[in-house]
Design a protein around this motif. Structure first.
Motif, PDB file in Angstrom:
ATOM      1  N   GLY A  53     -21.976 -77.107  65.412  1.00  0.00           N
ATOM      2  CA  GLY A  53     -21.384 -77.222  66.440  1.00  0.00           C
ATOM      3  C   GLY A  53     -21.821 -78.173  67.425  1.00  0.00           C
ATOM      4  O   GLY A  53     -21.000 -78.957  67.931  1.00  0.00           O
ATOM      5  N   PHE A  54     -22.909 -78.493  67.445  1.00  0.00           N
ATOM      6  CA  PHE A  54     -23.609 -79.631  68.490  1.00  0.00           C
ATOM      7  C   PHE A  54     -23.252 -80.939  67.889  1.00  0.00           C
ATOM      8  O   PHE A  54     -22.666 -81.773  68.646  1.00  0.00           O
ATOM      9  N   VAL A  55     -23.275 -81.030  66.429  1.00  0.00           N
ATOM     10  CA  VAL A  55     -22.775 -82.190  65.829  1.00  0.00           C
ATOM     11  C   VAL A  55     -20.956 -82.545  66.169  1.00  0.00           C
ATOM     12  O   VAL A  55     -20.648 -83.597  66.361  1.00  0.00           O
ATOM     13  N   ALA A  56     -20.358 -81.207  66.123  1.00  0.00           N
ATOM     14  CA  ALA A  56     -18.790 -81.303  66.276  1.00  0.00           C
ATOM     15  C   ALA A  56     -18.455 -81.877  67.634  1.00  0.00           C
ATOM     16  O   ALA A  56     -17.589 -82.411  67.868  1.00  0.00           O
ATOM     17  N   VAL A  57     -19.438 -81.383  68.528  1.00  0.00           N
ATOM     18  CA  VAL A  57     -19.030 -81.818  70.001  1.00  0.00           C
ATOM     19  C   VAL A  57     -19.288 -83.257  70.099  1.00  0.00           C
ATOM     20  O   VAL A  57     -18.512 -83.933  70.945  1.00  0.00           O
ATOM     21  N   PHE A  58     -20.278 -83.720  69.618  1.00  0.00           N
ATOM     22  CA  PHE A  58     -20.728 -85.138  69.764  1.00  0.00           C
ATOM     23  C   PHE A  58     -19.874 -85.992  69.053  1.00  0.00           C
ATOM     24  O   PHE A  58     -19.620 -86.974  69.305  1.00  0.00           O
ATOM     25  N   TYR A  59     -19.273 -85.326  67.869  1.00  0.00           N
ATOM     26  CA  TYR A  59     -18.117 -86.204  67.334  1.00  0.00           C
ATOM     27  C   TYR A  59     -16.993 -86.344  68.090  1.00  0.00           C
ATOM     28  O   TYR A  59     -16.266 -87.290  67.911  1.00  0.00           O
ATOM     29  N   GLY A  60     -16.437 -85.220  68.814  1.00  0.00           N
ATOM     30  CA  GLY A  60     -15.581 -85.332  69.905  1.00  0.00           C
ATOM     31  C   GLY A  60     -15.647 -86.704  70.936  1.00  0.00           C
ATOM     32  O   GLY A  60     -14.922 -87.315  71.194  1.00  0.00           O
ATOM     33  N   ILE A  61     -16.817 -86.566  71.393  1.00  0.00           N
ATOM     34  CA  ILE A  61     -17.472 -87.659  72.239  1.00  0.00           C
ATOM     35  C   ILE A  61     -17.097 -89.165  71.516  1.00  0.00           C
ATOM     36  O   ILE A  61     -16.418 -90.060  71.939  1.00  0.00           O
ATOM     37  N   ALA A  62     -17.676 -89.249  70.311  1.00  0.00           N
ATOM     38  CA  ALA A  62     -17.506 -90.686  69.478  1.00  0.00           C
ATOM     39  C   ALA A  62     -15.966 -90.817  68.968  1.00  0.00           C
ATOM     40  O   ALA A  62     -15.900 -92.047  69.177  1.00  0.00           O
ATOM     41  N   TRP A  63     -15.563 -89.827  68.992  1.00  0.00           N
ATOM     42  CA  TRP A  63     -13.715 -90.239  68.544  1.00  0.00           C
ATOM     43  C   TRP A  63     -13.107 -90.510  69.750  1.00  0.00           C
ATOM     44  O   TRP A  63     -12.487 -91.430  69.666  1.00  0.00           O
ATOM     45  N   ALA A  64     -13.314 -90.036  70.978  1.00  0.00           N
ATOM     46  CA  ALA A  64     -12.905 -90.525  72.169  1.00  0.00           C
ATOM     47  C   ALA A  64     -13.143 -91.929  72.586  1.00  0.00           C
ATOM     48  O   ALA A  64     -12.380 -92.842  72.976  1.00  0.00           O
ATOM     49  N   MET A  65     -14.475 -92.219  72.337  1.00  0.00           N
ATOM     50  CA  MET A  65     -14.823 -93.664  72.600  1.00  0.00           C
ATOM     51  C   MET A  65     -14.323 -94.783  71.218  1.00  0.00           C
ATOM     52  O   MET A  65     -13.760 -95.846  71.709  1.00  0.00           O
ATOM     53  N   TRP A  66     -14.076 -94.242  70.300  1.00  0.00           N
ATOM     54  CA  TRP A  66     -13.343 -95.088  69.121  1.00  0.00           C
ATOM     55  C   TRP A  66     -11.938 -95.171  69.395  1.00  0.00           C
ATOM     56  O   TRP A  66     -11.486 -96.220  69.208  1.00  0.00           O
ATOM     57  N   ARG A  67     -11.096 -94.008  69.887  1.00  0.00           N
ATOM     58  CA  ARG A  67      -9.855 -94.278  70.338  1.00  0.00           C
ATOM     59  C   ARG A  67      -9.724 -95.235  71.313  1.00  0.00           C
ATOM     60  O   ARG A  67      -8.574 -95.945  71.186  1.00  0.00           O
ATOM     61  N   ARG A  68     -10.497 -95.437  72.253  1.00  0.00           N
ATOM     62  CA  ARG A  68     -10.257 -96.405  73.452  1.00  0.00           C
ATOM     63  C   ARG A  68     -11.346 -97.567  73.051  1.00  0.00           C
ATOM     64  O   ARG A  68     -10.981 -98.903  73.804  1.00  0.00           O
ATOM     65  N   GLY A  69     -11.706 -97.912  71.686  1.00  0.00           N
ATOM     66  CA  GLY A  69     -12.161 -99.066  71.441  1.00  0.00           C
ATOM     67  C   GLY A  69     -13.602 -99.561  72.147  1.00  0.00           C
ATOM     68  O   GLY A  69     -13.940-100.455  72.337  1.00  0.00           O
ATOM     69  N   TRP A  70     -14.195 -98.427  72.668  1.00  0.00           N
ATOM     70  CA  TRP A  70     -15.547 -98.583  73.208  1.00  0.00           C
ATOM     71  C   TRP A  70     -16.638 -98.483  72.429  1.00  0.00           C
ATOM     72  O   TRP A  70     -16.963 -97.591  71.530  1.00  0.00           O
ATOM     73  N   ILE A  71     -17.453 -99.739  72.545  1.00  0.00           N
ATOM     74  CA  ILE A  71     -18.694 -99.725  71.984  1.00  0.00           C
ATOM     75  C   ILE A  71     -19.829-100.350  72.680  1.00  0.00           C
ATOM     76  O   ILE A  71     -19.780-101.212  73.346  1.00  0.00           O
ATOM     77  N   VAL A  72     -20.856 -99.383  73.022  1.00  0.00           N
ATOM     78  CA  VAL A  72     -21.656 -99.530  73.945  1.00  0.00           C
ATOM     79  C   VAL A  72     -22.908-100.355  73.238  1.00  0.00           C
ATOM     80  O   VAL A  72     -23.420-100.012  72.206  1.00  0.00           O
ATOM     81  N   LYS A  73     -23.074-101.645  73.574  1.00  0.00           N
ATOM     82  CA  LYS A  73     -24.002-102.312  72.952  1.00  0.00           C
ATOM     83  C   LYS A  73     -25.182-102.432  74.179  1.00  0.00           C
ATOM     84  O   LYS A  73     -25.554-102.468  75.076  1.00  0.00           O
ATOM     85  N   VAL A  74     -26.379-102.733  73.242  1.00  0.00           N
ATOM     86  CA  VAL A  74     -27.620-102.850  73.883  1.00  0.00           C
ATOM     87  C   VAL A  74     -28.065-104.118  73.638  1.00  0.00           C
ATOM     88  O   VAL A  74     -28.210-104.969  72.552  1.00  0.00           O
TER      89      VAL A  74
END
Length: 382
Positions: free
Chosen positions: A361-382
């Motif tokens: 479930g923890f992984v699924a929640v974070f997939y939701g976060i990752a998917w939302a960022m992917w949909r918006r084209g957001w890539i956090v770079k260091v």
């Protein structure tokens, strides 16, 4: 935060990175640390499990990414400027790791200085000049030299343990040269569960550098334009099997496979598995001869690609969330995590499976976060 098109990225590398971060989130966040299936916990000392793959995979991936990126820039790139950029990136990763270790109480006097991100950042800093100024032969020489030198130091140098008893060549917890060095330089700032040694200690960072150099060499092979993608995928498989064989030989004849010590046998083992797993992703997503097959696999493996595009951000965020789940109380003596886990524990299933359900479930929640960022084209770079 930046926006990048998928066309600028190697799909198979993102999928491999996504596999690693999803696995990291799964093994780091069980519902109950005392209820784990054996593959989802680290080997107690010598030996290995699935969980012991994951961090070395990140180191290996970092080497592939570094080499592939430099190959795309070409020989005309300003190497000094690139070195400064890579050093800044490594330093930033170290600072993020230290900040996570400080959170949420910020007790500097008991701060654990080593850590996963600290090692990843330090390895990046050390490997950067090797990547920029060394050809593949020199990189291979560094790889072998680091492993040989580390093995000799661990075998020949005598050091005292935490009780003052001297040992030469002992690989028991707290008795090796790396543990002595960590106690000498970082005493009071080591892993709280061990206190006298640290699994991400200073000396064992040297063979971790070799793991990233293995990624550099893999990335150089990947970037060759003169080779057919199918041939590249085949040689990843062959190289992986060869490394696994070498790992077994070293495990039997020299220092045993050990993640905490990051022994040469462990380097070859995880490099071998890294080549095999990445080779599968590369063939399915980039090298398969039929375009329809590549497109079909891209759809099926998209969740891993989505995870892989912001792996560092997701890992750091997961560390913050996991700590908050154990600190926030919803009732007297009941943390938010315990509240989430309680219904799973009540199910008529093996307690280990209930613990795994929470992690999933923890992984699924974070997939939701990752998917939302992917949909918006957001890539956090260091």
């Amino acid at each position: 935060m930046s926006t990048a098109s998928n066309g600028e990225r190697l799909l198979s590398l993102d999928a491999f990175r996504g596999f690693a971060i999803a696995a990291m989130l799964l093994v780091n966040n069980p519902g109950d640390w005392s209820q784990l299936y054996a593959p989802l916990e680290h080997a107690e000392w010598h030996g290995w499990t699935f969980t012991d793959w994951i961090f070395p995979f990140f180191v290996f991936i970092s080497g592939i990414s570094m080499s592939f990126s430099l190959a795309r820039r070409g020989q005309a790139a300003d190497r000094v400027a690139l070195l400064r950029h890579m050093w800044r990136r490594g330093a930033t990763i170290i600072l993020i790791g230290l900040a996570l270790n400080l959170f949420p109480f910020f007790h500097v006097e008991t701060l654990r200085i080593p850590g996963v991100l600290q090692r990843l950042g330090l390895v990046t800093i050390l490997v950067a000049p090797i990547a920029l100024w060394c050809g593949w032969r020199a990189q291979l020489a560094w790889f072998l030299g680091l492993l040989l030198g580390y093995g000799l130091v661990q075998t020949v140098v005598a050091v005292p343990d935490a009780s003052g008893v001297w040992h030469r060549g002992s690989l028991q917890p707290g008795e090796d040269v790396g543990a002595w060095l960590d106690r000498t330089l970082l005493g009071g700032h080591l892993w709280a569960k061990s206190k006298t040694w640290d699994p991400e200690g200073l000396l064992s960072t040297l063979p971790a550098v070799a793991s990233q150099i293995a990624g550099l060499l893999a990335g150089r092979w990947l970037a060759l334009r003169s080779r057919d993608p199918g041939e590249k995928a085949t040689w990843f498989m062959v190289s992986g099997l060869a490394c696994l064989w070498i790992a077994q030989v070293l495990d039997a004849w020299t220092l045993p496979i050990n993640k905490n010590l990051w022994t040469p046998a462990f380097v070859f083992l995880t490099t071998g598995w890294g080549c095999l797993v990445f080779g599968v992703f590369y063939w399915l997503l980039d090298a398969a001869p039929l375009p329809r097959m590549r497109h079909a696999m891209a759809r099926r493996l998209r969740p891993l690609v989505v995870f892989g595009m912001n792996a560092l951000f997701l890992f750091a965020l997961s560390g913050v969330v996991a700590r908050l789940l154990g600190l926030i109380h919803v009732a007297e003596g009941v943390t938010l995590k315990a509240w989430f886990v309680a219904p799973l524990r009540a199910l008529p299933v093996d307690p280990r499976f209930a613990s795994l359900l929470f992690a999933a479930g923890f992984v699924a929640v974070f997939y939701g976060i990752a998917w939302a960022m992917w949909r918006r084209g957001w890539i956090v770079k260091v």
